[in-house]
Design a protein around this motif. Structure first.
Motif, short mmCIF file in Angstrom:
data_model
loop_
_atom_site.label_atom_id
_atom_site.label_comp_id
_atom_site.label_asym_id
_atom_site.label_seq_id
_atom_site.Cartn_x
_atom_site.Cartn_y
_atom_site.Cartn_z
N ASP A 145 0.85 -1.19 0.00
CA ASP A 145 0.00 0.00 0.00
C ASP A 145 0.89 1.24 0.00
N LEU A 146 0.68 2.13 -0.98
CA LEU A 146 1.47 3.35 -1.03
C LEU A 146 1.22 4.23 0.19
N GLY A 147 0.08 4.04 0.84
CA GLY A 147 -0.17 4.76 2.07
C GLY A 147 0.83 4.40 3.15
N ASP A 148 1.22 3.12 3.21
CA ASP A 148 2.24 2.69 4.16
C ASP A 148 3.60 3.30 3.81
N ALA A 149 3.89 3.35 2.52
CA ALA A 149 5.15 3.97 2.07
C ALA A 149 5.17 5.45 2.43
N GLU A 150 4.05 6.13 2.26
CA GLU A 150 3.97 7.55 2.61
C GLU A 150 4.23 7.75 4.10
N THR A 151 3.63 6.90 4.92
CA THR A 151 3.79 7.03 6.37
C THR A 151 5.24 6.89 6.80
N VAL A 152 5.92 5.83 6.32
CA VAL A 152 7.31 5.63 6.75
C VAL A 152 8.22 6.70 6.15
N ALA A 153 7.90 7.16 4.94
CA ALA A 153 8.73 8.19 4.31
C ALA A 153 8.62 9.51 5.09
N LYS A 154 7.42 9.88 5.49
CA LYS A 154 7.24 11.13 6.22
C LYS A 154 7.92 11.08 7.59
N ARG A 155 7.84 9.94 8.26
CA ARG A 155 8.52 9.81 9.55
C ARG A 155 10.04 9.89 9.38
N TYR A 156 10.55 9.25 8.34
CA TYR A 156 11.99 9.29 8.07
C TYR A 156 12.43 10.73 7.79
N MET A 157 11.64 11.44 7.02
CA MET A 157 12.02 12.79 6.59
C MET A 157 11.96 13.83 7.72
N GLU A 158 11.33 13.49 8.84
CA GLU A 158 11.31 14.41 9.97
C GLU A 158 12.71 14.71 10.48
N GLY A 159 13.63 13.79 10.25
CA GLY A 159 15.01 13.99 10.69
C GLY A 159 15.92 14.53 9.61
N GLU A 160 15.38 14.91 8.45
CA GLU A 160 16.19 15.40 7.34
C GLU A 160 15.99 16.90 7.12
N LYS A 161 16.88 17.50 6.36
CA LYS A 161 16.80 18.95 6.13
C LYS A 161 15.69 19.32 5.15
N ALA A 162 15.40 18.44 4.21
CA ALA A 162 14.40 18.75 3.18
C ALA A 162 12.99 18.41 3.66
N ASP A 163 12.01 19.16 3.13
CA ASP A 163 10.60 18.89 3.41
C ASP A 163 10.04 17.97 2.33
N LEU A 164 9.19 17.04 2.74
CA LEU A 164 8.61 16.08 1.80
C LEU A 164 7.17 16.45 1.48
N VAL A 165 6.87 16.48 0.19
CA VAL A 165 5.49 16.65 -0.29
C VAL A 165 5.14 15.37 -1.04
N TRP A 166 4.24 14.58 -0.48
CA TRP A 166 3.88 13.28 -1.05
C TRP A 166 2.58 13.43 -1.84
N GLU A 167 2.69 13.33 -3.16
CA GLU A 167 1.52 13.50 -4.03
C GLU A 167 1.14 12.20 -4.74
N ALA A 168 1.83 11.12 -4.43
CA ALA A 168 1.54 9.84 -5.08
C ALA A 168 0.18 9.33 -4.61
N GLU A 169 -0.67 8.98 -5.56
CA GLU A 169 -2.01 8.47 -5.25
C GLU A 169 -1.92 7.18 -4.44
N ARG A 170 -2.77 7.08 -3.44
CA ARG A 170 -2.76 5.87 -2.62
C ARG A 170 -3.38 4.70 -3.39
N ARG A 171 -2.59 3.64 -3.53
CA ARG A 171 -3.04 2.42 -4.20
C ARG A 171 -2.03 1.31 -3.91
N LEU A 172 -2.43 0.11 -4.24
CA LEU A 172 -1.51 -1.02 -4.10
C LEU A 172 -0.59 -1.07 -5.30
N MET A 173 0.72 -1.27 -5.04
CA MET A 173 1.70 -1.39 -6.10
C MET A 173 2.61 -2.57 -5.81
#
Length: 216
Positions: free
Chosen positions: A83-111
């Motif tokens: 589920d891309l929703g799971d990928a979005e969740t872990v990516a946003k948590r990871y990015m909290e410790g990085e200098k860049a801001d993450l904007v996740w626009e990928a549509e939620r679906r199974l891939m």
């Protein structure tokens, strides 16, 4: 394009493990430092500082481990979808410790899992494109089962990371280490998924795309 260079499976596994350990060792070390302060200090302010350090470092370590589990781990059985929703969740948590801001626009679906793993690995590549921070946009376009992946990294001093495209293409003439293995692994995932990765720079934006081979 030259034929990708193969490396021994044991070397591949060892280098990937080294990469994961490299990400985790810093926050885990900070947790240990915080615990040592609690053992040695009676000052309330120092104890409060230690608790805050432990809390933040544990959160960072957890985020990095969850990201690594999805980006590098099995993430389900062979042929599984993620589920891309799971990928979005872990990516946003990871990015909290990085200098860049993450904007996740990928549509939620199974891939297919390797496509999701590729997306997360290309996100890691994009971080090296904006070493001073900025904004990273992740999106997909096109139909299933092989939508194109587009990641745009914008920021001051943006750059195409050295060697990265060669490594993605499987060219390792200059050798592999724990840092170089990650883009090499991304390229391996792309080939397995039938996608071709391209990288280009447009002013302050580095654009990383993974598209079906039929579009090439």
């Amino acid at each position: 394009m030259t034929e990708p260079t193969k490396i021994e499976p044991l070397d591949f596994a060892a280098l990937l493990c080294s990469r994961v350990c490299h990400d985790i060792i810093s926050p885990v070390g900070a947790i240990i430092n915080g615990l040592e302060v609690l053992d040695e200090e009676d000052n309330d302010e120092m104890k409060a500082f230690a608790f805050d350090l432990i809390r933040k470092s544990a959160k960072t370590a957890s985020a990095k481990l969850q990201f690594a589990r999805l980006a590098f781990g099995a993430a389900g059985s062979a042929g599984a979808e993620v589920d891309l929703g799971d990928a979005e969740t872990v990516a946003k948590r990871y990015m909290e410790g990085e200098k860049a801001d993450l904007v996740w626009e990928a549509e939620r679906r199974l891939m297919p899992k390797n496509q999701v793993k590729l997306m997360l690995n290309l996100l890691l590549v994009s971080l090296h494109a904006v070493p001073r921070g900025g904004k990273i946009v992740v999106r997909t376009e096109g139909p299933m089962p092989q939508p194109a992946q587009i990641i745009e990294a914008t920021g001051p001093s943006s750059r195409i990371p050295p060697r990265v495209l060669d490594l993605i293409n499987g060219e390792i003439a200059d050798g592999l280490d724990a840092h170089a293995i990650q883009p090499y692994y991304a390229g391996t995932l792309a080939r397995e998924a039938g996608l071709v990765v391209t990288i280009r720079k447009d002013e302050e934006t580095v654009i990383i795309e993974a598209r079906p081979q039929s579009e090439g």
